[in-house]
Motif scaffolding. Sequence first.
Motif, PDB file in Angstrom:
ATOM      1  N   ARG A 114      -4.211 -13.516  16.766  1.00  0.00           N
ATOM      2  CA  ARG A 114      -2.941 -14.147  16.382  1.00  0.00           C
ATOM      3  C   ARG A 114      -1.901 -13.080  16.038  1.00  0.00           C
ATOM      4  O   ARG A 114      -2.202 -12.132  15.313  1.00  0.00           O
ATOM      5  N   LEU A 115      -0.678 -13.260  16.565  1.00  0.00           N
ATOM      6  CA  LEU A 115       0.411 -12.336  16.274  1.00  0.00           C
ATOM      7  C   LEU A 115       0.724 -12.360  14.787  1.00  0.00           C
ATOM      8  O   LEU A 115       0.849 -13.427  14.183  1.00  0.00           O
ATOM      9  N   GLU A 116       0.828 -11.170  14.201  1.00  0.00           N
ATOM     10  CA  GLU A 116       1.105 -11.046  12.762  1.00  0.00           C
ATOM     11  C   GLU A 116       2.359 -10.199  12.577  1.00  0.00           C
ATOM     12  O   GLU A 116       2.563  -9.212  13.279  1.00  0.00           O
ATOM     13  N   LYS A 117       3.200 -10.596  11.637  1.00  0.00           N
ATOM     14  CA  LYS A 117       4.397  -9.830  11.273  1.00  0.00           C
ATOM     15  C   LYS A 117       4.297  -9.497   9.794  1.00  0.00           C
ATOM     16  O   LYS A 117       4.032 -10.374   8.984  1.00  0.00           O
ATOM     17  N   VAL A 118       4.491  -8.200   9.470  1.00  0.00           N
ATOM     18  CA  VAL A 118       4.265  -7.716   8.110  1.00  0.00           C
ATOM     19  C   VAL A 118       5.440  -6.844   7.683  1.00  0.00           C
ATOM     20  O   VAL A 118       5.902  -5.991   8.454  1.00  0.00           O
ATOM     21  N   GLU A 119       5.906  -7.024   6.439  1.00  0.00           N
ATOM     22  CA  GLU A 119       6.906  -6.124   5.888  1.00  0.00           C
ATOM     23  C   GLU A 119       6.230  -4.782   5.628  1.00  0.00           C
ATOM     24  O   GLU A 119       5.253  -4.707   4.877  1.00  0.00           O
ATOM     25  N   GLU A 120       6.734  -3.757   6.279  1.00  0.00           N
ATOM     26  CA  GLU A 120       6.130  -2.434   6.189  1.00  0.00           C
ATOM     27  C   GLU A 120       7.163  -1.375   5.833  1.00  0.00           C
ATOM     28  O   GLU A 120       8.362  -1.587   5.988  1.00  0.00           O
ATOM     29  N   ALA A 121       6.662  -0.250   5.375  1.00  0.00           N
ATOM     30  CA  ALA A 121       7.479   0.934   5.138  1.00  0.00           C
ATOM     31  C   ALA A 121       7.123   1.974   6.188  1.00  0.00           C
ATOM     32  O   ALA A 121       5.966   2.108   6.572  1.00  0.00           O
ATOM     33  N   LYS A 122       8.134   2.697   6.638  1.00  0.00           N
ATOM     34  CA  LYS A 122       7.925   3.893   7.452  1.00  0.00           C
ATOM     35  C   LYS A 122       8.222   5.067   6.529  1.00  0.00           C
ATOM     36  O   LYS A 122       9.281   5.123   5.907  1.00  0.00           O
TER      37      LYS A 122
ATOM     38  N   GLU B 143       6.498  16.089  -3.877  1.00  0.00           N
ATOM     39  CA  GLU B 143       6.487  14.633  -3.664  1.00  0.00           C
ATOM     40  C   GLU B 143       7.773  14.139  -3.001  1.00  0.00           C
ATOM     41  O   GLU B 143       8.315  13.093  -3.354  1.00  0.00           O
ATOM     42  N   CYS B 144       8.240  14.890  -2.000  1.00  0.00           N
ATOM     43  CA  CYS B 144       9.455  14.539  -1.271  1.00  0.00           C
ATOM     44  C   CYS B 144       9.091  13.741  -0.021  1.00  0.00           C
ATOM     45  O   CYS B 144       8.168  14.103   0.707  1.00  0.00           O
ATOM     46  N   CYS B 145       9.812  12.671   0.214  1.00  0.00           N
ATOM     47  CA  CYS B 145       9.617  11.890   1.431  1.00  0.00           C
ATOM     48  C   CYS B 145      10.856  11.038   1.681  1.00  0.00           C
ATOM     49  O   CYS B 145      11.750  10.961   0.837  1.00  0.00           O
ATOM     50  N   TRP B 146      10.878  10.405   2.827  1.00  0.00           N
ATOM     51  CA  TRP B 146      11.912   9.456   3.185  1.00  0.00           C
ATOM     52  C   TRP B 146      11.196   8.170   3.575  1.00  0.00           C
ATOM     53  O   TRP B 146      10.245   8.198   4.359  1.00  0.00           O
ATOM     54  N   ALA B 147      11.615   7.046   3.019  1.00  0.00           N
ATOM     55  CA  ALA B 147      11.003   5.758   3.343  1.00  0.00           C
ATOM     56  C   ALA B 147      12.073   4.759   3.739  1.00  0.00           C
ATOM     57  O   ALA B 147      13.130   4.691   3.114  1.00  0.00           O
ATOM     58  N   THR B 148      11.791   4.011   4.795  1.00  0.00           N
ATOM     59  CA  THR B 148      12.649   2.911   5.225  1.00  0.00           C
ATOM     60  C   THR B 148      11.765   1.682   5.370  1.00  0.00           C
ATOM     61  O   THR B 148      10.539   1.791   5.499  1.00  0.00           O
ATOM     62  N   PHE B 149      12.382   0.515   5.369  1.00  0.00           N
ATOM     63  CA  PHE B 149      11.614  -0.725   5.401  1.00  0.00           C
ATOM     64  C   PHE B 149      12.022  -1.588   6.582  1.00  0.00           C
ATOM     65  O   PHE B 149      13.181  -1.602   6.986  1.00  0.00           O
ATOM     66  N   GLY B 150      11.039  -2.275   7.123  1.00  0.00           N
ATOM     67  CA  GLY B 150      11.285  -3.152   8.261  1.00  0.00           C
ATOM     68  C   GLY B 150      10.101  -4.082   8.456  1.00  0.00           C
ATOM     69  O   GLY B 150       9.210  -4.176   7.607  1.00  0.00           O
TER      70      GLY B 150
ATOM     71  N   LEU C  97      -4.438  10.120   4.449  1.00  0.00           N
ATOM     72  CA  LEU C  97      -3.750   8.885   4.821  1.00  0.00           C
ATOM     73  C   LEU C  97      -4.746   7.873   5.387  1.00  0.00           C
ATOM     74  O   LEU C  97      -4.739   6.705   4.991  1.00  0.00           O
ATOM     75  N   LYS C  98      -5.611   8.330   6.291  1.00  0.00           N
ATOM     76  CA  LYS C  98      -6.600   7.424   6.899  1.00  0.00           C
ATOM     77  C   LYS C  98      -7.533   6.827   5.849  1.00  0.00           C
ATOM     78  O   LYS C  98      -7.925   5.663   5.949  1.00  0.00           O
ATOM     79  N   GLU C  99      -7.887   7.605   4.843  1.00  0.00           N
ATOM     80  CA  GLU C  99      -8.776   7.114   3.785  1.00  0.00           C
ATOM     81  C   GLU C  99      -8.077   6.131   2.855  1.00  0.00           C
ATOM     82  O   GLU C  99      -8.702   5.196   2.359  1.00  0.00           O
TER      83      GLU C  99
ATOM     84  N   SER D  70       0.813  -1.219   0.000  1.00  0.00           N
ATOM     85  CA  SER D  70       0.000   0.000   0.000  1.00  0.00           C
ATOM     86  C   SER D  70       0.845   1.267   0.000  1.00  0.00           C
ATOM     87  O   SER D  70       0.304   2.373   0.101  1.00  0.00           O
ATOM     88  N   LEU D  71       2.144   1.125  -0.127  1.00  0.00           N
ATOM     89  CA  LEU D  71       3.054   2.269  -0.025  1.00  0.00           C
ATOM     90  C   LEU D  71       2.738   3.367  -1.034  1.00  0.00           C
ATOM     91  O   LEU D  71       2.587   4.533  -0.671  1.00  0.00           O
ATOM     92  N   GLU D  72       2.626   3.024  -2.300  1.00  0.00           N
ATOM     93  CA  GLU D  72       2.416   4.047  -3.333  1.00  0.00           C
ATOM     94  C   GLU D  72       1.067   4.747  -3.174  1.00  0.00           C
ATOM     95  O   GLU D  72       0.973   5.962  -3.358  1.00  0.00           O
ATOM     96  N   ALA D  73       0.026   4.001  -2.825  1.00  0.00           N
ATOM     97  CA  ALA D  73      -1.301   4.608  -2.629  1.00  0.00           C
ATOM     98  C   ALA D  73      -1.287   5.591  -1.458  1.00  0.00           C
ATOM     99  O   ALA D  73      -1.861   6.686  -1.547  1.00  0.00           O
ATOM    100  N   CYS D  74      -0.622   5.217  -0.365  1.00  0.00           N
ATOM    101  CA  CYS D  74      -0.558   6.112   0.802  1.00  0.00           C
ATOM    102  C   CYS D  74       0.282   7.344   0.501  1.00  0.00           C
ATOM    103  O   CYS D  74      -0.100   8.461   0.880  1.00  0.00           O
ATOM    104  N   LYS D  75       1.420   7.168  -0.174  1.00  0.00           N
ATOM    105  CA  LYS D  75       2.229   8.334  -0.537  1.00  0.00           C
ATOM    106  C   LYS D  75       1.448   9.266  -1.461  1.00  0.00           C
ATOM    107  O   LYS D  75       1.443  10.479  -1.252  1.00  0.00           O
TER     108      LYS D  75
END
Length: 115
Positions: free
Chosen positions: A70-78, A44-51, A96-98, A20-25
Amino acid sequence: MEAKNLSKRWILAFYTPRSSLEACKSAVFDAGAGCYSGRGNYTECCWATFGIGQYRPGNAADPHIGVAGRLEKVEEAKVEVLCIGEEVLNKAIQSLKEAHPYEEPAYYVIKLEEF
C-alpha cells in the motif's frame, strides 16, 4: 604553487520520519559528523527541511510505517550534515543505519571539492 593538504569532505544527506529526527541527528553527531574546525569550533551543525515522502513497500517488506503493498505518505525531514574525513563519513552512515527506524534508510553522499 604548493597543493593544500586538506581533509576530504562530504555532505551526508538523509531522510527520516519527523518522529525519529532527533535520534538520527544524535547518532550522526556522535559519530563525528557536523563539526567545523576553526576559530568557532562549531559542532552539531546541520540543515533540515521538511516535506512529504512516499513509498510503496514490496510484498516481502516489514515497514516501520504503513503496510506492504500500500502506498504510504509520511511527513519526513531531509537532513544535510558535513563529514570531514572518510572515517567520520563511514561511522556516520553506520550510526544512521543503526538509529533509523526504516528497513532501508534513504541517504546519499556528495563529495565536496576545495576551490
